[in-house]
Scaffold this motif. Structure first.
Motif, short mmCIF file in Angstrom:
data_model
loop_
_atom_site.label_atom_id
_atom_site.label_comp_id
_atom_site.label_asym_id
_atom_site.label_seq_id
_atom_site.Cartn_x
_atom_site.Cartn_y
_atom_site.Cartn_z
N GLU A 93 8.07 -13.93 2.39
CA GLU A 93 6.64 -14.24 2.32
C GLU A 93 5.74 -13.15 2.88
N LEU A 94 6.30 -12.07 3.44
CA LEU A 94 5.45 -11.01 3.98
C LEU A 94 4.55 -10.45 2.90
N SER A 95 3.26 -10.40 3.20
CA SER A 95 2.27 -9.91 2.23
C SER A 95 1.24 -9.06 2.96
N ASP A 96 0.33 -8.50 2.20
CA ASP A 96 -0.75 -7.72 2.81
C ASP A 96 -1.53 -8.55 3.81
N ASP A 97 -1.71 -9.84 3.53
CA ASP A 97 -2.43 -10.70 4.48
C ASP A 97 -1.74 -10.71 5.84
N HIS A 98 -0.42 -10.77 5.84
CA HIS A 98 0.33 -10.75 7.10
C HIS A 98 0.17 -9.42 7.82
N PHE A 99 0.28 -8.32 7.10
CA PHE A 99 0.12 -7.01 7.72
C PHE A 99 -1.30 -6.81 8.25
N ARG A 100 -2.29 -7.26 7.47
CA ARG A 100 -3.68 -7.13 7.90
C ARG A 100 -3.91 -7.90 9.20
N ARG A 101 -3.39 -9.13 9.27
CA ARG A 101 -3.57 -9.94 10.48
C ARG A 101 -2.80 -9.32 11.65
N TRP A 102 -1.57 -8.87 11.41
CA TRP A 102 -0.75 -8.25 12.47
C TRP A 102 -1.53 -7.09 13.07
N LEU A 103 -2.08 -6.24 12.21
CA LEU A 103 -2.82 -5.07 12.71
C LEU A 103 -4.10 -5.48 13.44
N ALA A 104 -4.78 -6.49 12.94
CA ALA A 104 -6.01 -6.94 13.60
C ALA A 104 -5.71 -7.49 15.00
N LEU A 105 -4.68 -8.33 15.11
CA LEU A 105 -4.31 -8.86 16.42
C LEU A 105 -3.85 -7.75 17.36
N PHE A 106 -3.11 -6.81 16.81
CA PHE A 106 -2.63 -5.71 17.64
C PHE A 106 -3.80 -4.86 18.13
N ARG A 125 -0.89 4.60 15.70
CA ARG A 125 0.52 4.44 15.39
C ARG A 125 0.79 3.12 14.67
N SER A 126 0.17 2.04 15.13
CA SER A 126 0.43 0.73 14.51
C SER A 126 -0.06 0.71 13.07
N GLU A 127 -1.21 1.32 12.80
CA GLU A 127 -1.72 1.33 11.43
C GLU A 127 -0.84 2.18 10.52
N ARG A 128 -0.36 3.30 11.04
CA ARG A 128 0.55 4.12 10.24
C ARG A 128 1.84 3.36 9.94
N ILE A 129 2.40 2.71 10.95
CA ILE A 129 3.65 1.94 10.79
C ILE A 129 3.43 0.76 9.85
N GLY A 130 2.36 0.01 10.07
CA GLY A 130 2.09 -1.17 9.23
C GLY A 130 1.92 -0.81 7.77
N ASN A 131 1.17 0.24 7.49
CA ASN A 131 0.98 0.65 6.10
C ASN A 131 2.27 1.19 5.50
N THR A 146 1.94 3.59 -6.50
CA THR A 146 1.22 4.86 -6.68
C THR A 146 -0.28 4.72 -6.46
N SER A 147 -0.82 3.52 -6.63
CA SER A 147 -2.26 3.34 -6.42
C SER A 147 -2.57 2.49 -5.18
N MET A 148 -1.56 2.24 -4.34
CA MET A 148 -1.80 1.45 -3.12
C MET A 148 -2.63 2.24 -2.13
N ALA A 149 -3.66 1.62 -1.65
CA ALA A 149 -4.52 2.23 -0.63
C ALA A 149 -4.17 1.62 0.73
N PRO A 150 -4.54 2.30 1.81
CA PRO A 150 -4.34 1.68 3.13
C PRO A 150 -5.07 0.34 3.20
N LEU A 151 -4.57 -0.54 4.04
CA LEU A 151 -5.18 -1.86 4.20
C LEU A 151 -6.60 -1.75 4.72
#
Length: 163
Positions: A93-106, A125-131, A146-151
């Motif tokens: 179930e890991l999705s961009d929503d999970h990564f976005r929230r993880w980074l925001a909380l971090f 570092r966390s944003e580089r790792i998360g993306n 190929t067209s994925m942008a950073p969160l």
């Protein structure tokens, strides 16, 4: 010839191009890890995932492992020798929503607990790792990255209830 070209766990690594900021130490890393995961486990999006994947009795070991990761990443201690990608790939179930929230909380955690220069280092570092993780997971799931942008950063941020 060895299958693992990594140096032995505990090997002190030389970092090139930056010095450890004054005040960044094992105590600060442990505080960040502890606070972040306390909040993440209560988060309505992340909590169900963490609480399903990591058994209650496994949390002390998980927190120690994550502290070792950040110690290796920021202090060059070499204590972490894990392979986190397969574990994250196993969470369907890991999705961009999970990564976005993880980074925001971090980001919120380090901003609250650390001086600005140390918080900025953790955030970078966390944003580089998360993306990197999300792109790697998407690619392994067969997505065209190929067209994925950073969160984009999540706003507003959910806050855990005050105890």
């Amino acid at each position: 010839m060895t299958d693992n070209p990594r140096p032995p766990v505990g090997t002190q690594h030389q970092r090139v191009g930056w010095e450890t900021p004054a005040g960044l130490d094992e105590t600060m890393i442990a505080a960040v890890v502890s606070r972040f995961y306390d909040d993440a486990r209560r988060d309505p999006l992340l909590g169900p995932v963490f609480n399903r994947v990591i058994a209650p009795e496994a949390w002390p070991h998980h927190l120690a492992t994550i502290a070792d990761f950040w110690s290796s990443m920021l202090l060059g201690t070499g204590r972490y020798a894990g392979r986190p990608m397969p574990k994250h790939m196993a969470i369907p179930e890991l999705s961009d929503d999970h990564f976005r929230r993880w980074l925001a909380l971090f980001r919120r955690t380090v901003t609250e607990l650390c001086p600005p220069d140390i918080a900025a280092l953790f955030i970078e570092r966390s944003e580089r790792i998360g993306n990197s993780f999300r792109m790697n997971i998407a690619m392994r799931r067969g997505a065209d990255i190929t067209s994925m942008a950073p969160l984009e950063r999540e706003t507003p941020l959910w806050s855990p209830p005050q105890d």
